[in-house]
Design a protein around this motif. Structure first.
Motif, PDB file in Angstrom:
ATOM      1  N   LEU A   3       0.827  -1.315   0.058  1.00 45.99           N
ATOM      2  CA  LEU A   3      -0.263  -0.059   0.185  1.00 45.99           C
ATOM      3  C   LEU A   3       0.400   1.089   0.025  1.00 45.99           C
ATOM      4  CD1 LEU A   3      -2.830   1.182   0.333  1.00 45.99           C
ATOM      5  CD2 LEU A   3      -2.529   1.140   2.157  1.00 45.99           C
ATOM      6  N   ASN A   4       2.059   1.033   0.938  1.00 45.42           N
ATOM      7  CA  ASN A   4       2.985   2.170   0.886  1.00 45.42           C
ATOM      8  C   ASN A   4       3.588   2.748  -0.186  1.00 45.42           C
ATOM      9  OD1 ASN A   4       2.351   2.885   3.148  1.00 45.42           O
ATOM     10  ND2 ASN A   4       3.960   1.557   3.917  1.00 45.42           N
ATOM     11  N   LYS A   5       3.711   0.915  -1.528  1.00 50.03           N
ATOM     12  CA  LYS A   5       4.811   1.545  -2.126  1.00 50.03           C
ATOM     13  C   LYS A   5       4.005   2.315  -3.973  1.00 50.03           C
ATOM     14  CE  LYS A   5       8.181  -1.782  -2.645  1.00 50.03           C
ATOM     15  NZ  LYS A   5       8.952  -3.044  -2.757  1.00 50.03           N
ATOM     16  N   GLU A   6       2.260   1.319  -3.283  1.00 47.81           N
ATOM     17  CA  GLU A   6       1.249   2.338  -4.705  1.00 47.81           C
ATOM     18  C   GLU A   6       1.002   3.565  -4.031  1.00 47.81           C
ATOM     19  OE1 GLU A   6      -2.335   0.107  -4.972  1.00 47.81           O
ATOM     20  OE2 GLU A   6      -1.389  -1.889  -4.133  1.00 47.81           O
ATOM     21  N   ILE A   7       1.055   4.233  -2.873  1.00 48.58           N
ATOM     22  CA  ILE A   7       0.899   5.731  -2.230  1.00 48.58           C
ATOM     23  C   ILE A   7       2.003   5.998  -3.031  1.00 48.58           C
ATOM     24  CG2 ILE A   7       0.847   7.139  -0.108  1.00 48.58           C
ATOM     25  CD1 ILE A   7      -0.864   4.882   1.444  1.00 48.58           C
ATOM     26  N   SER A   8       2.983   5.777  -3.040  1.00 49.94           N
ATOM     27  CA  SER A   8       4.483   6.318  -3.029  1.00 49.94           C
ATOM     28  C   SER A   8       4.696   6.344  -5.006  1.00 49.94           C
ATOM     29  CB  SER A   8       5.625   5.588  -3.194  1.00 49.94           C
ATOM     30  OG  SER A   8       6.904   6.621  -3.227  1.00 49.94           O
ATOM     31  N   SER A  13       3.497  10.537  -9.434  1.00 48.83           N
ATOM     32  CA  SER A  13       3.170  11.106 -10.684  1.00 48.83           C
ATOM     33  C   SER A  13       2.553  11.902 -10.368  1.00 48.83           C
ATOM     34  CB  SER A  13       1.392   9.671 -10.909  1.00 48.83           C
ATOM     35  OG  SER A  13       0.923   9.551 -10.120  1.00 48.83           O
ATOM     36  N   ILE A  14       1.889  12.648  -9.168  1.00 50.50           N
ATOM     37  CA  ILE A  14       1.752  14.285  -8.559  1.00 50.50           C
ATOM     38  C   ILE A  14       2.749  14.752  -8.799  1.00 50.50           C
ATOM     39  CG2 ILE A  14       1.102  15.613  -7.093  1.00 50.50           C
ATOM     40  CD1 ILE A  14      -1.065  13.014  -5.777  1.00 50.50           C
ATOM     41  N   PHE A  15       3.942  14.883  -8.466  1.00 50.27           N
ATOM     42  CA  PHE A  15       4.957  15.339  -8.355  1.00 50.27           C
ATOM     43  C   PHE A  15       5.081  15.815  -9.709  1.00 50.27           C
ATOM     44  CE2 PHE A  15       7.432  13.748  -3.772  1.00 50.27           C
ATOM     45  CZ  PHE A  15       6.149  14.488  -3.755  1.00 50.27           C
ATOM     46  N   GLU A  16       5.493  14.412 -10.505  1.00 49.85           N
ATOM     47  CA  GLU A  16       5.626  14.910 -12.107  1.00 49.85           C
ATOM     48  C   GLU A  16       4.740  15.723 -13.004  1.00 49.85           C
ATOM     49  OE1 GLU A  16       5.329  11.085 -14.129  1.00 49.85           O
ATOM     50  OE2 GLU A  16       7.248  10.173 -12.656  1.00 49.85           O
ATOM     51  N   LEU A  54       7.360   9.698   0.985  1.00 47.54           N
ATOM     52  CA  LEU A  54       7.642   7.992   1.044  1.00 47.54           C
ATOM     53  C   LEU A  54       8.199   7.993  -0.785  1.00 47.54           C
ATOM     54  CD1 LEU A  54       4.064   6.695   1.171  1.00 47.54           C
ATOM     55  CD2 LEU A  54       6.056   5.973   3.033  1.00 47.54           C
ATOM     56  N   PRO A  55       8.209   8.477  -1.145  1.00 44.45           N
ATOM     57  CA  PRO A  55       9.093   8.178  -2.683  1.00 44.45           C
ATOM     58  C   PRO A  55      11.005   8.119  -2.114  1.00 44.45           C
ATOM     59  CG  PRO A  55       7.343   9.810  -3.394  1.00 44.45           C
ATOM     60  CD  PRO A  55       7.631   9.407  -1.773  1.00 44.45           C
ATOM     61  N   SER A  56      10.501   9.138  -1.827  1.00 44.62           N
ATOM     62  CA  SER A  56      12.848   9.110  -1.200  1.00 44.62           C
ATOM     63  C   SER A  56      13.439   8.243  -0.170  1.00 44.62           C
ATOM     64  CB  SER A  56      12.661  10.751  -0.498  1.00 44.62           C
ATOM     65  OG  SER A  56      12.477  11.714  -1.342  1.00 44.62           O
ATOM     66  N   ALA A  57      12.320   7.511   0.256  1.00 46.58           N
ATOM     67  CA  ALA A  57      12.389   6.499   1.150  1.00 46.58           C
ATOM     68  C   ALA A  57      12.527   5.171   0.497  1.00 46.58           C
ATOM     69  CB  ALA A  57      11.213   6.382   2.329  1.00 46.58           C
ATOM     70  N   PHE A  58      11.530   5.190  -0.779  1.00 47.92           N
ATOM     71  CA  PHE A  58      11.674   3.579  -1.166  1.00 47.92           C
ATOM     72  C   PHE A  58      12.866   4.112  -2.622  1.00 47.92           C
ATOM     73  CE2 PHE A  58       6.799   3.422  -0.339  1.00 47.92           C
ATOM     74  CZ  PHE A  58       7.289   1.979   0.449  1.00 47.92           C
ATOM     75  N   ARG A  59      12.938   5.158  -2.512  1.00 49.85           N
ATOM     76  CA  ARG A  59      14.360   5.169  -3.446  1.00 49.85           C
ATOM     77  C   ARG A  59      15.647   5.054  -2.780  1.00 49.85           C
ATOM     78  NH1 ARG A  59      17.943   8.520  -4.372  1.00 49.85           N
ATOM     79  NH2 ARG A  59      17.679  10.240  -2.275  1.00 49.85           N
ATOM     80  N   LEU A  60      15.553   5.483  -1.925  1.00 50.40           N
ATOM     81  CA  LEU A  60      17.078   4.969  -0.709  1.00 50.40           C
ATOM     82  C   LEU A  60      17.339   3.895   0.042  1.00 50.40           C
ATOM     83  CD1 LEU A  60      16.728   8.095   1.538  1.00 50.40           C
ATOM     84  CD2 LEU A  60      19.040   7.511  -0.111  1.00 50.40           C
ATOM     85  N   LEU A  61      16.132   3.186  -0.105  1.00 52.76           N
ATOM     86  CA  LEU A  61      16.145   2.137   0.014  1.00 52.76           C
ATOM     87  C   LEU A  61      16.476   0.952  -0.558  1.00 52.76           C
ATOM     88  CD1 LEU A  61      15.486  -0.420   2.410  1.00 52.76           C
ATOM     89  CD2 LEU A  61      12.859   0.174   1.650  1.00 52.76           C
ATOM     90  N   ASN A  62      15.923   1.181  -1.726  1.00 49.46           N
ATOM     91  CA  ASN A  62      16.174   0.499  -3.545  1.00 49.46           C
ATOM     92  C   ASN A  62      17.717   0.784  -3.963  1.00 49.46           C
ATOM     93  OD1 ASN A  62      13.337  -0.649  -3.339  1.00 49.46           O
ATOM     94  ND2 ASN A  62      12.818   0.464  -4.373  1.00 49.46           N
ATOM     95  N   PRO A 106      10.814  16.235  -2.051  1.00 54.99           N
ATOM     96  CA  PRO A 106       9.112  17.090  -1.806  1.00 54.99           C
ATOM     97  C   PRO A 106       8.164  18.040  -2.460  1.00 54.99           C
ATOM     98  CG  PRO A 106      10.800  17.316   0.070  1.00 54.99           C
ATOM     99  CD  PRO A 106      12.069  16.528  -1.166  1.00 54.99           C
ATOM    100  N   ALA A 107       7.425  18.173  -2.223  1.00 54.59           N
ATOM    101  CA  ALA A 107       6.164  19.233  -3.857  1.00 54.59           C
ATOM    102  C   ALA A 107       6.714  20.460  -3.034  1.00 54.59           C
ATOM    103  CB  ALA A 107       4.967  18.754  -3.174  1.00 54.59           C
TER     104      ALA A 107
END
Length: 125
Positions: A3-8, A13-16, A54-62, A106-107
């Motif tokens: 769910l967090n990945k989906e939200i991320s 997409s909003i950022f883009e 969240l996108p930053s956290a997933f990018r860092l983790l990956n 972030p925004a």
């Protein structure tokens, strides 16, 4: 976690979409950010929401692994930084530098450079 990945992904997409809007506005109004300028990153008044990060956290983790994530968390929990943990200074005063988190920033960071002040002659500053 899914769910967090989906939200991320939705946040990305909003950022883009907002990047397109801000870029268009900046070009139309002739308000580009100066290359290598990091003055806005020095503000202690700026904050981002957990969901924005969240996108930053997933990018860092990956990209960098759990060790780097834990290192940043330790830094954030320690003495508060006067600048963003993702900001890399290129000058002693910090006004020159770059974002190490640019693609997933972030925004609030994405909206800098879309406003200007007029000087006494009506020029943009």
């Amino acid at each position: 976690m899914n769910l967090n990945k989906e939200i991320s992904k939705h946040i990305e997409s909003i950022f883009e979409e907002s990047a397109k809007t801000f870029s268009s506005y900046q070009l139309t109004k002739e308000l580009p950010c100066l290359s290598g300028c990091g003055a806005c990153c020095l503000s202690q008044e700026i904050s981002a929401s957990t969901s924005e990060m969240l996108p930053s956290a997933f990018r860092l983790l990956n990209d960098e692994g759990i060790e780097r994530v834990e290192e940043l968390l330790d830094e954030l929990e320690g003495t508060p930084s006067k600048t963003c943990v993702f900001y890399h200074r290129n000058s002693e005063d910090g006004t020159k530098g770059y974002c190490m988190n640019y693609s997933t920033r972030p925004a609030v960071c994405r909206s800098f450079g879309v406003a200007a002040y007029r000087d006494k002659n009506g020029g943009k500053t």
